[in-house]
Motif scaffolding. Structure first.
Motif, PDB file in Angstrom:
ATOM      1  N   LYS A  17     -45.042 -43.116 -20.076  1.00  0.00           N
ATOM      2  CA  LYS A  17     -44.993 -44.201 -21.158  1.00  0.00           C
ATOM      3  C   LYS A  17     -45.946 -43.633 -22.188  1.00  0.00           C
ATOM      4  O   LYS A  17     -46.944 -43.456 -22.021  1.00  0.00           O
ATOM      5  CB  LYS A  17     -45.457 -45.334 -20.397  1.00  0.00           C
ATOM      6  N   PRO A  20     -44.182 -46.391 -28.627  1.00  0.00           N
ATOM      7  CA  PRO A  20     -42.706 -46.376 -29.021  1.00  0.00           C
ATOM      8  C   PRO A  20     -42.238 -45.797 -30.110  1.00  0.00           C
ATOM      9  O   PRO A  20     -43.170 -45.641 -31.061  1.00  0.00           O
ATOM     10  CB  PRO A  20     -42.426 -48.076 -28.923  1.00  0.00           C
ATOM     11  N   HIS A 118     -47.557 -36.207 -27.506  1.00  0.00           N
ATOM     12  CA  HIS A 118     -47.473 -36.944 -26.081  1.00  0.00           C
ATOM     13  C   HIS A 118     -48.593 -36.084 -25.290  1.00  0.00           C
ATOM     14  O   HIS A 118     -48.817 -34.972 -25.257  1.00  0.00           O
ATOM     15  CB  HIS A 118     -46.367 -36.209 -25.485  1.00  0.00           C
ATOM     16  N   HIS A 123     -52.523 -45.263 -16.799  1.00  0.00           N
ATOM     17  CA  HIS A 123     -52.394 -46.760 -17.167  1.00  0.00           C
ATOM     18  C   HIS A 123     -52.778 -47.510 -15.734  1.00  0.00           C
ATOM     19  O   HIS A 123     -51.796 -47.164 -14.751  1.00  0.00           O
ATOM     20  CB  HIS A 123     -51.412 -47.469 -17.886  1.00  0.00           C
ATOM     21  N   ALA A 126     -49.464 -48.915 -13.950  1.00  0.00           N
ATOM     22  CA  ALA A 126     -48.354 -48.422 -14.359  1.00  0.00           C
ATOM     23  C   ALA A 126     -47.343 -47.547 -13.435  1.00  0.00           C
ATOM     24  O   ALA A 126     -47.912 -46.951 -12.462  1.00  0.00           O
ATOM     25  CB  ALA A 126     -48.420 -47.398 -15.449  1.00  0.00           C
ATOM     26  N   HIS A 131     -40.796 -48.510 -18.099  1.00  0.00           N
ATOM     27  CA  HIS A 131     -41.005 -48.719 -19.372  1.00  0.00           C
ATOM     28  C   HIS A 131     -39.652 -48.596 -20.018  1.00  0.00           C
ATOM     29  O   HIS A 131     -38.560 -48.195 -19.471  1.00  0.00           O
ATOM     30  CB  HIS A 131     -41.884 -47.835 -19.801  1.00  0.00           C
ATOM     31  N   ARG A 132     -39.557 -48.848 -21.294  1.00  0.00           N
ATOM     32  CA  ARG A 132     -38.386 -48.779 -22.194  1.00  0.00           C
ATOM     33  C   ARG A 132     -38.230 -47.451 -22.592  1.00  0.00           C
ATOM     34  O   ARG A 132     -39.266 -46.797 -22.727  1.00  0.00           O
ATOM     35  CB  ARG A 132     -38.620 -49.788 -23.425  1.00  0.00           C
ATOM     36  N   GLU A 135     -40.073 -45.997 -25.216  1.00  0.00           N
ATOM     37  CA  GLU A 135     -41.419 -45.533 -24.946  1.00  0.00           C
ATOM     38  C   GLU A 135     -41.544 -44.511 -23.889  1.00  0.00           C
ATOM     39  O   GLU A 135     -42.585 -44.152 -23.431  1.00  0.00           O
ATOM     40  CB  GLU A 135     -42.022 -46.846 -24.280  1.00  0.00           C
ATOM     41  N   ASP A 136     -40.052 -43.831 -23.714  1.00  0.00           N
ATOM     42  CA  ASP A 136     -40.370 -42.616 -22.827  1.00  0.00           C
ATOM     43  C   ASP A 136     -40.552 -41.413 -23.508  1.00  0.00           C
ATOM     44  O   ASP A 136     -39.979 -40.849 -24.397  1.00  0.00           O
ATOM     45  CB  ASP A 136     -39.015 -42.839 -21.961  1.00  0.00           C
ATOM     46  N   SER A 137     -41.413 -40.468 -23.038  1.00  0.00           N
ATOM     47  CA  SER A 137     -41.775 -39.174 -23.700  1.00  0.00           C
ATOM     48  C   SER A 137     -40.568 -38.306 -23.481  1.00  0.00           C
ATOM     49  O   SER A 137     -40.291 -37.494 -24.330  1.00  0.00           O
ATOM     50  CB  SER A 137     -42.903 -38.610 -22.801  1.00  0.00           C
TER      51      SER A 137
END
Length: 196
Positions: A17, A20, A118, A123, A126, A131-132, A135-137
Motif C-alpha cells: 500500500k 494513491p 515507493h 502499517h 495492514a 487496499h485499492r 494505492e498498490d505499488s
C-alpha cells in the motif's frame, strides 16, 4: 481489496500500500520524466533501457547490482529506495543487450518505483492486498512503465498493437493492453472516462 471485472476475472492488489495515484497522474509523471530519458540511436520512442540502468539511474544517485539468477529466483529485479540501489538478475541484464522486451520493461518498472518514491512502510493492522489498486505499488509501477515506454503520442501514431510494440520496443501484449486502456479512458477516441 478484491475487484471483480465484467469478464469474470477477480484480481487482488499484489504490491504494498502506497499513496494513491490515478492513471491521469501517472501519465503526467511519465510525460514529465520521459524527455530526460535516452532513446535508442535514431529512434523517436524506443528507450535505451541499458543506458537508463547504467547511466541515468547512477546520475540520479542510484547504484545497480547484478545478482546471480539462483539468488533472485522469485523476482527479476527489485529496488531498495532507502539504499539507492537497484538489484537486477543477471539474465535480465543480458536481455537488455539482446533487446528483449521483458528485460527492457523490467528496468523501466524498477525506475517507476524510484520515480514514485515507493518504499516499504509498515502499517499497524495492514493486510497485504487489502487496499485499492490506485494505492498498490505494483499496479502503479506497471501503469507508469506502460506510460513511459509507450507515450500517448506513439499510441496515437501507431494505431495498432503490432506497430506500437515495434515503435516502442515492447511486447504486443503490453501494447494491446496500453491501447485498450487508453481507449477506455477516452484518450484515443475523444471520449473521457474516469478510472483509478
Amino acid at each position: 481489496m478484491t475487484t471483480l471485472y465484467s469478464n469474470g476475472d477477480v484480481r487482488t492488489p499484489l504490491g504494498l500500500k502506497v499513496s494513491p495515484h490515478s492513471y491521469a497522474s501517472l501519465e503526467e509523471i511519465a510525460e514529465g520524466i520521459r524527455a530526460a530519458l535516452p532513446l535508442q540511436s535514431g529512434e523517436r520512442y524506443n528507450l535505451d533501457c541499458a543506458r537508463i540502468l547504467e547511466h541515468t539511474l547512477p546520475n540520479a544517485g542510484y547504484d545497480y547490482k547484478i545478482a546471480e539468477v539462483c539468488d533472485l529466483d522469485e523476482c527479476a529485479a527489485f529496488t531498495i529506495p532507502e539504499k539507492n540501489l537497484v538489484v537486477v538478475r543477471g539474465d535480465i541484464y543480458d536481455m537488455l543487450y539482446e533487446g528483449n522486451v521483458f528485460g527492457r520493461s523490467t528496468i523501466v518498472h524498477e525506475m517507476g518505483h524510484i520515480v514514485l518514491k515507493h518504499a516499504v512502510t509498515l502499517h499497524r493492522g495492514a493486510t497485504l492486498g487489502a487496499h485499492r489498486f490506485c494505492e498498490d505499488s505494483e499496479w502503479q509501477a506497471k501503469a507508469i512503465t506502460a506510460a513511459i515506454m509507450m507515450p500517448l503520442a506513439a499510441c496515437i501514431e501507431a494505431g495498432t498493437s503490432e506497430k506500437l510494440a515495434a515503435m516502442c520496443g515492447t511486447s504486443i501484449t503490453s501494447a494491446t493492453f496500453r491501447l485498450d486502456n487508453l481507449r477506455k479512458q477516452g484518450k484515443l477516441t475523444g471520449q473521457r472516462r474516469l478510472f483509478w
